[in-house]
Write a protein that holds these residues in place. Structure first.
Motif, short mmCIF file in Angstrom:
data_model
loop_
_atom_site.label_atom_id
_atom_site.label_comp_id
_atom_site.label_asym_id
_atom_site.label_seq_id
_atom_site.Cartn_x
_atom_site.Cartn_y
_atom_site.Cartn_z
N TRP A 238 6.40 -9.74 1.06
CA TRP A 238 6.14 -8.40 1.59
C TRP A 238 5.61 -7.59 0.40
CZ3 TRP A 238 10.70 -4.65 3.08
CH2 TRP A 238 10.20 -3.42 3.50
N ILE A 239 4.35 -7.18 0.48
CA ILE A 239 3.70 -6.56 -0.67
C ILE A 239 3.45 -5.08 -0.43
CG2 ILE A 239 1.65 -6.55 -2.13
CD1 ILE A 239 3.47 -8.98 -2.56
N GLY A 240 3.94 -4.27 -1.35
CA GLY A 240 3.65 -2.85 -1.36
C GLY A 240 2.38 -2.61 -2.16
N ALA A 241 1.28 -2.30 -1.49
CA ALA A 241 -0.01 -2.10 -2.16
C ALA A 241 -0.76 -1.00 -1.41
CB ALA A 241 -0.82 -3.39 -2.18
N VAL A 242 -0.38 0.24 -1.68
CA VAL A 242 -1.00 1.37 -0.98
C VAL A 242 -2.51 1.33 -1.19
CG1 VAL A 242 -1.18 3.88 -0.94
CG2 VAL A 242 1.05 2.80 -1.12
N GLY A 243 -3.24 1.44 -0.11
CA GLY A 243 -4.69 1.36 -0.19
C GLY A 243 -5.32 1.14 1.16
N ASP A 244 -6.61 0.86 1.17
CA ASP A 244 -7.37 0.71 2.41
C ASP A 244 -7.35 -0.70 2.96
OD1 ASP A 244 -8.13 3.41 2.30
OD2 ASP A 244 -9.84 2.95 1.01
N TRP A 245 -6.98 -1.67 2.14
CA TRP A 245 -6.91 -3.06 2.60
C TRP A 245 -5.90 -3.81 1.73
CZ3 TRP A 245 -8.86 -7.41 -0.22
CH2 TRP A 245 -9.48 -7.08 -1.42
N PRO A 246 -5.34 -4.93 2.23
CA PRO A 246 -4.32 -5.67 1.47
C PRO A 246 -4.95 -6.46 0.32
CG PRO A 246 -4.75 -6.76 3.55
CD PRO A 246 -5.52 -5.47 3.57
N HIS A 252 0.38 -13.02 1.85
CA HIS A 252 1.62 -12.32 2.15
C HIS A 252 1.68 -12.00 3.64
CE1 HIS A 252 -1.50 -9.58 0.65
NE2 HIS A 252 -1.01 -8.63 1.43
N GLU A 253 2.89 -11.96 4.15
CA GLU A 253 3.12 -11.74 5.59
C GLU A 253 3.13 -10.27 5.95
OE1 GLU A 253 6.45 -12.76 9.09
OE2 GLU A 253 6.72 -13.51 7.03
N LEU A 254 3.70 -9.44 5.09
CA LEU A 254 3.78 -8.00 5.35
C LEU A 254 3.03 -7.23 4.28
CD1 LEU A 254 7.54 -7.38 6.35
CD2 LEU A 254 5.60 -7.89 7.84
N TRP A 255 2.38 -6.16 4.71
CA TRP A 255 1.67 -5.27 3.79
C TRP A 255 2.13 -3.84 4.03
CZ3 TRP A 255 -3.64 -2.93 5.17
CH2 TRP A 255 -4.08 -2.10 4.13
N GLN A 256 2.72 -3.25 3.01
CA GLN A 256 3.10 -1.83 3.04
C GLN A 256 1.89 -1.05 2.53
OE1 GLN A 256 5.68 -0.16 -0.12
NE2 GLN A 256 7.17 0.17 1.52
N TYR A 257 1.17 -0.38 3.45
CA TYR A 257 -0.11 0.21 3.07
C TYR A 257 -0.07 1.72 2.86
CZ TYR A 257 -0.82 1.56 8.02
OH TYR A 257 -0.69 2.10 9.28
N SER A 258 1.01 2.38 3.25
CA SER A 258 1.11 3.82 3.06
C SER A 258 2.57 4.21 2.86
CB SER A 258 0.54 4.56 4.27
OG SER A 258 0.75 5.96 4.15
N ILE A 259 2.78 5.23 2.03
CA ILE A 259 4.12 5.79 1.86
C ILE A 259 4.16 7.23 2.36
CG2 ILE A 259 4.74 4.27 -0.06
CD1 ILE A 259 4.08 6.56 -1.98
N GLU A 260 3.11 7.61 3.07
CA GLU A 260 3.00 8.99 3.56
C GLU A 260 2.70 9.02 5.05
OE1 GLU A 260 -0.01 10.68 1.04
OE2 GLU A 260 1.44 11.13 -0.55
#
Length: 287
Positions: A238-246, A252-260
């Motif tokens: 599960w990767i936390g990588a805020v941005g427009d694409w993973p 990786h199975e999960l993408w954390q794309y925003s914290i807002e």
């Protein structure tokens, strides 16, 4: 005269030597065996490519606005990850907004010297609310373990919290979430990456032994420079990588794309996630 002739011959030989083509020194590629990846800060960086670790095939062209997946190789579902920081959640409203899964924090270890283990104040309410509204759930535990023994202790603590639910209640894995803390008094300051990897394996091994699917949460720096991903093969990432694409280089199975994120039923911001399940050619889905 003979001396003059000898001197002339020596000079001619020297000139001939200067004219011979020299064998060039082979150039060394300083980036051999490395790949260029996104740092998350607007610049790229070089990292050593790991053998045996599956690579993500995603590109920027695969995604539109707000994480919209434009490809056809994966089934993509939308989710959130929550903890007591979100307070009381209206899960009916969350489900109506289109959220299909939720990663719920069950507990954490404090980063102070004592490293006390605590249950998340809203763990049970979030579990019950999500399940009652048809939202698939996974669980994570925020770790500040110093060694494998403490990580195993965290797993045992979590297993007690999960006992009323059991493995069958979870559609997604249980994730080990170890993070660097920048606070001066954090007990984990300067912890070696191999030890962090030991901790992750001790935790996930205990969860798998108990019948739960297990995985590891990481952000870019942790994944590239601290975790030994070759030792985590077979575990869900599960990767936390805020941005427009993973953009994380490895699969990786999960993408954390925003914290807002802003969603009905939740006061304040919430983290937004996508889950990727590969679709085989014949139509069968596999994670």
């Amino acid at each position: 005269m003979r001396k003059k002739i000898a001197a002339l011959l020596i000079a001619l030989l020297a000139l001939a030597g200067c004219g011979r083509a020299r064998t060039p020194t082979p150039s060394v590629d300083p980036y051999e065996g490395m790949v260029q990846v996104e740092s998350g800060y607007g610049v790229k960086m070089w990292v050593r490519e790991l053998e045996g670790v599956p690579v993500s095939g995603f590109t920027a062209e695969d995604f539109g606005e707000d994480g919209a997946y434009l490809g056809t190789d994966y089934r993509v579902t939308r989710g959130i990850d929550v903890s007591e920081h979100q307070g009381e959640i209206d899960w009916e409203a969350v489900a109506a907004s289109g959220v299909e899964f939720a990663m719920i924090r069950a507990g954490y270890r404090g980063y102070g010297e004592a490293g006390t283990l605590r249950e998340d104040l809203f763990f049970q309410a979030n579990m019950d609310g999500a399940l009652a509204n048809g939202i698939a759930i996974g669980v994570y535990f925020f770790s500040q373990a110093l060694n494998a023994e403490e990580a195993a202790e965290e797993a045992a603590f979590l297993l007690e919290l999960l006992e009323p639910y059991g493995p069958g209640a979870l559609a997604l894995p249980v994730y080990f979430d170890w993070e660097d803390i920048t606070h001066d008094t954090a007990r984990t300051n300067g912890l070696d990456g191999e030890i962090i990897t030991d901790c992750a394996l001790a935790f996930t091994d205990a969860m798998e032994t108990a019948g739960y699917a297990a995985g590891v949460y990481a952000y870019r720096y942790l994944g590239y420079f601290q975790y030994d991903l070759t030792r985590l093969a077979g575990l869900s990432l599960w990767i936390g990588a805020v941005g427009d694409w993973p953009d994380f280089y490895y699969a990786h199975e999960l993408w954390q794309y925003s914290i807002e994120g802003d969603l009905p039923g939740i006061d304040g911001n919430v983290d937004l996630d996508l889950r990727f399940e590969r679709i085989e050619a014949e139509g069968a889905e596999v994670s």
